[in-house]
Design a protein around this motif. Sequence first.
Motif, PDB file in Angstrom:
ATOM      1  N   LYS A  20       0.840  -1.207   0.000  1.00  0.00           N
ATOM      2  CA  LYS A  20       0.000   0.000   0.000  1.00  0.00           C
ATOM      3  C   LYS A  20       0.877   1.261   0.000  1.00  0.00           C
ATOM      4  O   LYS A  20       0.586   2.235  -0.654  1.00  0.00           O
ATOM      5  CB  LYS A  20      -0.957   0.023   1.203  1.00  0.00           C
ATOM      6  N   TRP A  21       1.956   1.213   0.785  1.00  0.00           N
ATOM      7  CA  TRP A  21       2.892   2.362   0.824  1.00  0.00           C
ATOM      8  C   TRP A  21       3.427   2.623  -0.582  1.00  0.00           C
ATOM      9  O   TRP A  21       3.466   3.765  -1.053  1.00  0.00           O
ATOM     10  CB  TRP A  21       4.030   2.065   1.808  1.00  0.00           C
ATOM     11  N   ILE A  24       0.546   4.134  -2.770  1.00  0.00           N
ATOM     12  CA  ILE A  24       0.180   5.518  -2.424  1.00  0.00           C
ATOM     13  C   ILE A  24       1.339   6.471  -2.725  1.00  0.00           C
ATOM     14  O   ILE A  24       1.154   7.528  -3.326  1.00  0.00           O
ATOM     15  CB  ILE A  24      -0.250   5.616  -0.937  1.00  0.00           C
ATOM     16  N   SER A  25       2.546   6.093  -2.333  1.00  0.00           N
ATOM     17  CA  SER A  25       3.676   7.012  -2.520  1.00  0.00           C
ATOM     18  C   SER A  25       3.946   7.249  -4.002  1.00  0.00           C
ATOM     19  O   SER A  25       4.156   8.386  -4.429  1.00  0.00           O
ATOM     20  CB  SER A  25       4.935   6.514  -1.798  1.00  0.00           C
ATOM     21  N   GLU A  28       1.201   9.518  -5.475  1.00  0.00           N
ATOM     22  CA  GLU A  28       1.305  10.920  -5.041  1.00  0.00           C
ATOM     23  C   GLU A  28       2.489  11.615  -5.703  1.00  0.00           C
ATOM     24  O   GLU A  28       2.385  12.775  -6.097  1.00  0.00           O
ATOM     25  CB  GLU A  28       1.429  11.016  -3.512  1.00  0.00           C
ATOM     26  N   VAL A  37       4.142  11.531   4.874  1.00  0.00           N
ATOM     27  CA  VAL A  37       3.656  10.482   5.773  1.00  0.00           C
ATOM     28  C   VAL A  37       3.992  10.857   7.210  1.00  0.00           C
ATOM     29  O   VAL A  37       5.014  11.507   7.465  1.00  0.00           O
ATOM     30  CB  VAL A  37       4.289   9.123   5.370  1.00  0.00           C
ATOM     31  N   ASP A 136      -0.422  12.536   3.159  1.00  0.00           N
ATOM     32  CA  ASP A 136      -0.945  11.505   2.259  1.00  0.00           C
ATOM     33  C   ASP A 136      -1.246  10.232   3.026  1.00  0.00           C
ATOM     34  O   ASP A 136      -2.158   9.493   2.670  1.00  0.00           O
ATOM     35  CB  ASP A 136       0.095  11.205   1.159  1.00  0.00           C
ATOM     36  N   LEU A 137      -0.460   9.988   4.071  1.00  0.00           N
ATOM     37  CA  LEU A 137      -0.641   8.762   4.851  1.00  0.00           C
ATOM     38  C   LEU A 137      -0.284   9.033   6.311  1.00  0.00           C
ATOM     39  O   LEU A 137       0.740   9.681   6.590  1.00  0.00           O
ATOM     40  CB  LEU A 137       0.284   7.672   4.272  1.00  0.00           C
ATOM     41  N   LEU A 139       0.059   6.752   9.862  1.00  0.00           N
ATOM     42  CA  LEU A 139       0.046   5.416  10.437  1.00  0.00           C
ATOM     43  C   LEU A 139      -0.166   5.538  11.945  1.00  0.00           C
ATOM     44  O   LEU A 139       0.587   6.225  12.625  1.00  0.00           O
ATOM     45  CB  LEU A 139       1.398   4.765  10.146  1.00  0.00           C
ATOM     46  N   GLN A 190      -5.155  11.990   3.808  1.00  0.00           N
ATOM     47  CA  GLN A 190      -5.762  11.270   2.669  1.00  0.00           C
ATOM     48  C   GLN A 190      -6.004   9.806   2.988  1.00  0.00           C
ATOM     49  O   GLN A 190      -6.970   9.211   2.522  1.00  0.00           O
ATOM     50  CB  GLN A 190      -4.803  11.294   1.475  1.00  0.00           C
ATOM     51  N   HIS A 191      -5.084   9.209   3.729  1.00  0.00           N
ATOM     52  CA  HIS A 191      -5.211   7.803   4.138  1.00  0.00           C
ATOM     53  C   HIS A 191      -4.766   7.700   5.584  1.00  0.00           C
ATOM     54  O   HIS A 191      -3.672   8.175   5.926  1.00  0.00           O
ATOM     55  CB  HIS A 191      -4.291   6.871   3.322  1.00  0.00           C
ATOM     56  N   TYR A 193      -4.095   4.729   8.322  1.00  0.00           N
ATOM     57  CA  TYR A 193      -3.994   3.277   8.526  1.00  0.00           C
ATOM     58  C   TYR A 193      -3.725   2.998  10.005  1.00  0.00           C
ATOM     59  O   TYR A 193      -2.722   3.454  10.551  1.00  0.00           O
ATOM     60  CB  TYR A 193      -2.834   2.708   7.697  1.00  0.00           C
TER      61      TYR A 193
END
Length: 247
Positions: A20-21, A24-25, A28, A37, A136-137, A139, A190-191, A193
């Motif tokens: 997923k990383w 997404i990365s 973007e 992130v 964007d992410l 965690l 955006q995400h 997790y």
Amino acid sequence: MEEIRIFKDMTQLAEYAVLKWAEISRAEVKTKGYFSVALSGGRTPGAFYKKLAGQKDFPWGQTHVFMVDERFVPYDSEENNYHMINMALLRHLDIPPKNIHPILTTETTAETSAERYEKDIISYCKSVRTNQPRFDLILLGIGEDGHTASLFPGAPTLKETGRLAVAVHSQDQSKRERITLTFPVINNAQHVYFMAEGAGKAAIIKEVVEVKNQRLPAVMVSPYEGKLVFLLDHSAASLIPGKMIQT
Ligand code: 6PG
């Protein structure tokens, strides 16, 4: 948008998170030229960070790394999140040093440390021409009491609407003073997790994903426009009814 994914073990969970990383990365970087992130400490993401550290062909040169939270302890302390994340992940990768944004604990108080981190986030926002941080992410982990980041049940910081990062004080000395990103930043991502592992997390995972007890900080994570994903191992997911599970 919410998704729950259950894995046999942490190795499989980590493999999925790495995929997923990558997705997404790369997306973007392709659309806007960089990927941002914010990472959590704790024990859960350890296997993931180690696996990620081996991925040399990801767009690391365009990656900006922030911390979700930090204990107000020196860098050398085993409890320092940046230390753990640096050792497990960052030092193995070619990320430009200016793209790495630790929460520095060299300030005299947790407040000044939070203010310094907030200034760093604001100047990063200017450099990428946005008004508000929109990672964007992000965690996150979950504590057995439902905390996430350093946002603890009942704390005044849960109501923060203006600040991007704040200091956290607790009566419980074992929790340490901390610095944390606030909900306006987390929910603007955006995400988001979550990762959770082990039977010790099963009861709180049920409260968070099924009961949705609104007093729990982990339930207050609700991205305004982004996607919310729970990555759980079998034991952590053992009390969730089957019908809720999408894999
Ligand atoms: C930290 C985080 C915290 C963590 C949870 C889960 O410890 O740095 O602030 O929110 O993600 O407490 O921790 P574990 O992954 O160790 O269970």
